[in-house]
Design an enzyme around this catalytic site. Structure first.
Site, PDB file in Angstrom:
ATOM      1  N   ARG A   1       0.773  -1.189   0.065  1.00 26.21           N
ATOM      2  CA  ARG A   1       0.162  -0.138  -0.130  1.00 26.21           C
ATOM      3  C   ARG A   1       0.889   1.304   0.183  1.00 26.21           C
ATOM      4  O   ARG A   1       0.736   2.180   0.567  1.00 26.21           O
ATOM      5  CB  ARG A   1      -1.011  -0.005   1.267  1.00 26.21           C
TER       6      ARG A   1
ATOM      7  N   GLU B   1      -5.159   5.025   5.696  1.00 26.61           N
ATOM      8  CA  GLU B   1      -4.443   4.802   4.461  1.00 26.61           C
ATOM      9  C   GLU B   1      -5.107   6.160   3.592  1.00 26.61           C
ATOM     10  O   GLU B   1      -4.154   6.442   2.546  1.00 26.61           O
ATOM     11  CB  GLU B   1      -5.632   3.628   3.861  1.00 26.61           C
TER      12      GLU B   1
ATOM     13  N   SER C   1     -11.105   0.587   3.152  1.00 25.88           N
ATOM     14  CA  SER C   1     -10.554   0.569   4.378  1.00 25.88           C
ATOM     15  C   SER C   1      -9.678   1.611   5.004  1.00 25.88           C
ATOM     16  O   SER C   1      -8.920   2.451   4.218  1.00 25.88           O
ATOM     17  CB  SER C   1      -9.185  -0.881   4.198  1.00 25.88           C
TER      18      SER C   1
HETATM   19  C1  LIG Z   1     -15.371   1.270  -1.214  1.00 21.88           C
HETATM   20  C2  LIG Z   1     -14.217   1.309  -1.672  1.00 21.88           C
HETATM   21  C3  LIG Z   1     -13.274   0.151  -1.422  1.00 21.88           C
HETATM   22  C4  LIG Z   1     -12.045   0.371  -1.684  1.00 21.88           C
HETATM   23  N1  LIG Z   1     -11.294  -0.784  -1.939  1.00 21.88           N
HETATM   24  C5  LIG Z   1      -9.857  -0.877  -2.129  1.00 21.88           C
HETATM   25  C6  LIG Z   1      -8.912  -2.021  -1.982  1.00 21.88           C
HETATM   26  O1  LIG Z   1      -9.534  -3.044  -2.100  1.00 21.88           O
HETATM   27  N2  LIG Z   1      -7.600  -1.890  -2.248  1.00 21.88           N
HETATM   28  C7  LIG Z   1      -6.936  -0.564  -2.379  1.00 21.88           C
HETATM   29  O2  LIG Z   1      -5.812  -0.703  -2.541  1.00 21.88           O
HETATM   30  N3  LIG Z   1      -7.884   0.571  -2.536  1.00 21.88           N
HETATM   31  C8  LIG Z   1      -9.124   0.460  -2.205  1.00 21.88           C
HETATM   32  N4  LIG Z   1     -10.027   1.735  -2.055  1.00 21.88           N
HETATM   33  C9  LIG Z   1      -9.230   2.889  -2.003  1.00 21.88           C
HETATM   34  C10 LIG Z   1      -9.153   3.769  -3.399  1.00 21.88           C
HETATM   35  O3  LIG Z   1     -10.371   3.045  -4.135  1.00 21.88           O
HETATM   36  C11 LIG Z   1      -8.044   3.275  -3.953  1.00 21.88           C
HETATM   37  O4  LIG Z   1      -6.820   4.081  -3.322  1.00 21.88           O
HETATM   38  C12 LIG Z   1      -7.889   3.989  -5.540  1.00 21.88           C
HETATM   39  O5  LIG Z   1      -6.737   3.864  -6.344  1.00 21.88           O
HETATM   40  C13 LIG Z   1      -8.106   5.688  -5.448  1.00 21.88           C
HETATM   41  O6  LIG Z   1      -8.220   6.177  -6.766  1.00 21.88           O
HETATM   42  P1  LIG Z   1      -9.062   7.601  -6.893  1.00 21.88           P
HETATM   43  O7  LIG Z   1      -8.826   7.621  -8.357  1.00 21.88           O
HETATM   44  O8  LIG Z   1     -10.234   7.498  -6.453  1.00 21.88           O
HETATM   45  O9  LIG Z   1      -7.901   8.492  -6.294  1.00 21.88           O
HETATM   46  P2  LIG Z   1      -8.333   9.906  -5.584  1.00 21.88           P
HETATM   47  O10 LIG Z   1      -9.051   9.533  -4.306  1.00 21.88           O
HETATM   48  O11 LIG Z   1      -8.949  10.895  -6.443  1.00 21.88           O
HETATM   49  O12 LIG Z   1      -6.906  10.278  -5.246  1.00 21.88           O
HETATM   50  C14 LIG Z   1      -6.124   9.685  -4.311  1.00 21.88           C
HETATM   51  C15 LIG Z   1      -4.704  10.139  -4.182  1.00 21.88           C
HETATM   52  O13 LIG Z   1      -4.098   9.835  -5.705  1.00 21.88           O
HETATM   53  C16 LIG Z   1      -3.553  10.835  -6.157  1.00 21.88           C
HETATM   54  N5  LIG Z   1      -3.948  10.838  -7.445  1.00 21.88           N
HETATM   55  C17 LIG Z   1      -5.030  10.685  -8.286  1.00 21.88           C
HETATM   56  N6  LIG Z   1      -4.776  10.676  -9.591  1.00 21.88           N
HETATM   57  C18 LIG Z   1      -3.690  10.804  -9.745  1.00 21.88           C
HETATM   58  C19 LIG Z   1      -2.487  10.960 -10.846  1.00 21.88           C
HETATM   59  N7  LIG Z   1      -3.256  10.760 -12.101  1.00 21.88           N
HETATM   60  N8  LIG Z   1      -1.360  10.842 -10.674  1.00 21.88           N
HETATM   61  C20 LIG Z   1      -0.762  11.204  -9.399  1.00 21.88           C
HETATM   62  N9  LIG Z   1      -1.475  11.173  -8.169  1.00 21.88           N
HETATM   63  C21 LIG Z   1      -2.866  10.809  -8.563  1.00 21.88           C
HETATM   64  C22 LIG Z   1      -4.234  12.078  -5.631  1.00 21.88           C
HETATM   65  O14 LIG Z   1      -3.744  13.319  -5.979  1.00 21.88           O
HETATM   66  C23 LIG Z   1      -4.573  11.567  -4.017  1.00 21.88           C
HETATM   67  O15 LIG Z   1      -3.383  12.163  -3.552  1.00 21.88           O
HETATM   68  C24 LIG Z   1     -11.301   1.365  -1.963  1.00 21.88           C
HETATM   69  C25 LIG Z   1     -12.110   2.822  -1.748  1.00 21.88           C
HETATM   70  C26 LIG Z   1     -13.305   2.526  -1.570  1.00 21.88           C
HETATM   71  C27 LIG Z   1     -14.326   3.638  -1.347  1.00 21.88           C
END
Ligand SMILES: Cc1cc2nc3c(=O)[nH]c(=O)nc-3n(C[C@H](O)[C@H](O)[C@H](O)COP(=O)(O)OP(=O)(O)OC[C@H]3O[C@@H](n4cnc5c(N)ncnc54)[C@H](O)[C@@H]3O)c2cc1C
Length: 368
Positions: free
Chosen positions: A174, A356, A259
């Site tokens: 992670r 996280e 999480s």
């Molecule tokens: C219901 C639920 C279930 C989940 N299950 C999991 C799981 O099983 N495993 C897991 O690992 N995570 C899980 N997550 C967490 C999350 O979905 C992941 O971390 C996902 O990768 C976040 O993507 P996002 O585009 O929504 O990022 P955002 O929330 O929009 O951004 C998160 C971070 O990433 C950065 N970011 C976004 N895009 C870019 C880019 N293009 N370049 C550089 N930085 C960037 C942002 O600046 C920020 O710092 C879960 C979340 C939810 C709500």
């Protein structure tokens, strides 16, 4: 070469949108600026311009790993609205390059339909391709580090578009160099803004070995046996839904960031001091990974529990590891609940939980 378009199904909101509309927690105020970018030049220009003006900058994907404060007048939010995916066959392998703004689960679904092995256990994770390497997303015995070949990124420090090879990501559980760059500078966006990611997948056989006990038993297989990609995806989605881990606007157990705490990595001595029934797994560097959910439950915290009955922030009624917004929760409500859980676990087991999601504390507008 085949091409697809999988732009993130992000809400069509205007520049006046609040982070409450852009994040899965549904918490957070209106940023000073929201910039939508439809090509790479616009994206790089928006990042560069915000940095030159002194930031702070949030490059947002699906908003599924963010907890934002209510006062965000000083924040610029940049959204990548691109979603192109290119697939190239290379012998028995497929090289799949996806724009950062593409939907992660859309990409997984595409690979399963095509029979390209590698991503199926990561089904149902919300968010974008661009964020997938940031915290090295993982679930059900897989993590994205296993299939990332390279990425094109905009290096904000060098002011240049460069390619990062997989080994330059510094992937860990992670974690990655991208995530660590945020911790070092206390900024909500990494030093490297991901523009697109190339994955190396296997087109030889539409099956994968199952590497997670709960998934193996759901499929009626032994650990390490192979299952069809479509069966893996179906089983993963079913398990995830049962835990509130697939986004569903009607289900408040999914108004979360998934999480809230990572599973702690502890020394063998600390692990040995835990009760025998505590789940533990060997990890890199002689460390032991222990289950955060188990530690929380064993500290006397239940599903659906808040700081008081009816509190707007509470653990999910399906999974104690997800902190959820039951409606009207604030940034401070969630952090107060997280602090209470952290203190309970630390008092009981001497282990400190690590949150996280990326936090965006209140940011007042710069004085005119
Ligand atoms: C219901 C639920 C279930 C989940 N299950 C999991 C799981 O099983 N495993 C897991 O690992 N995570 C899980 N997550 C967490 C999350 O979905 C992941 O971390 C996902 O990768 C976040 O993507 P996002 O585009 O929504 O990022 P955002 O929330 O929009 O951004 C998160 C971070 O990433 C950065 N970011 C976004 N895009 C870019 C880019 N293009 N370049 C550089 N930085 C960037 C942002 O600046 C920020 O710092 C879960 C979340 C939810 C709500």
């Amino acid at each position: 070469m085949e091409r697809f378009d999988l732009a993130l199904a992000s809400p069509r909101v205007g520049p006046e949108a609040a982070l409450a509309e852009l994040t899965s927690f549904r918490i957070g105020g209106r940023p000073g600026r929201l910039v939508d970018c439809f090509d790479q030049a616009e994206l790089v220009a928006a990042v560069r311009q915000t940095d030159r003006a002194g930031g702070p900058l949030l490059v947002i994907g699906g908003g599924s790993n963010l907890l934002a404060g209510e006062e965000l007048g000083g924040l610029t939010v940049v959204r990548d609205r691109r979603g192109a995916v290119r697939a190239e066959a290379d012998g028995r392998e497929i090289r799949l390059t996806a724009d950062a703004g593409a939907s992660w689960d859309g990409l997984v679904e595409l690979t399963v339909e095509r029979g390209w092995a590698g991503l199926a256990p990561l089904s149902g994770i919300p968010g974008s391709v661009g964020a997938s390497p940031v915290q090295n997303i993982g679930a059900y015995g897989a993590e994205v580090a296993q299939v990332v070949e390279s990425a094109r990124v905009f290096d904000r420090r060098a002011d240049a578009v460069v390619e990062l090879r997989a080994e330059q990501f510094g992937f860990a559980y992670r974690d990655s160099a991208l995530k660590r760059s945020m911790a070092e500078s206390a900024r909500p966006t990494p030093r490297w803004v991901v523009l697109d990611v190339t994955f190396r997948l296997d087109s030889w056989c539409p099956q994968m070995p199952v590497a997670y006990p709960g998934l193996a038993s759901a499929l009626g297989l032994a650990m390490g046996e192979r299952a069809p990609l479509a069966a893996i995806r179906r089983a993963v989605l079913a398990i995830r839904r049962g835990k509130g881990m697939v986004l569903d606007a009607a289900d408040r157990d999914t108004w979360s960031a998934g999480s809230f705490f990572t599973n702690p990595l502890v020394s063998a001595d600390v692990a040995a001091a835990l009760p025998p029934r505590a789940p533990r797994f060997a990890a890199a560097g002689g460390l032991v990974k222990v289950s955060a959910a188990w530690l929380i439950t064993a500290s006397g915290i239940e599903r659906g529990q808040g700081l008081r009955p009816g509190a707007p922030a509470a653990t999910s009624s399906k999974h104690v590891l997800a902190l959820t917004n039951r409606g009207g929760a604030t940034y401070d409500d969630v952090l107060a609940l997280a602090a209470w859980i952290t203190a309970r676990v630390e008092a009981r087991f001497g282990i400190r939980l690590t949150p996280e999601p990326v936090r965006i504390p209140p940011i007042a507008p710069a004085p005119a």
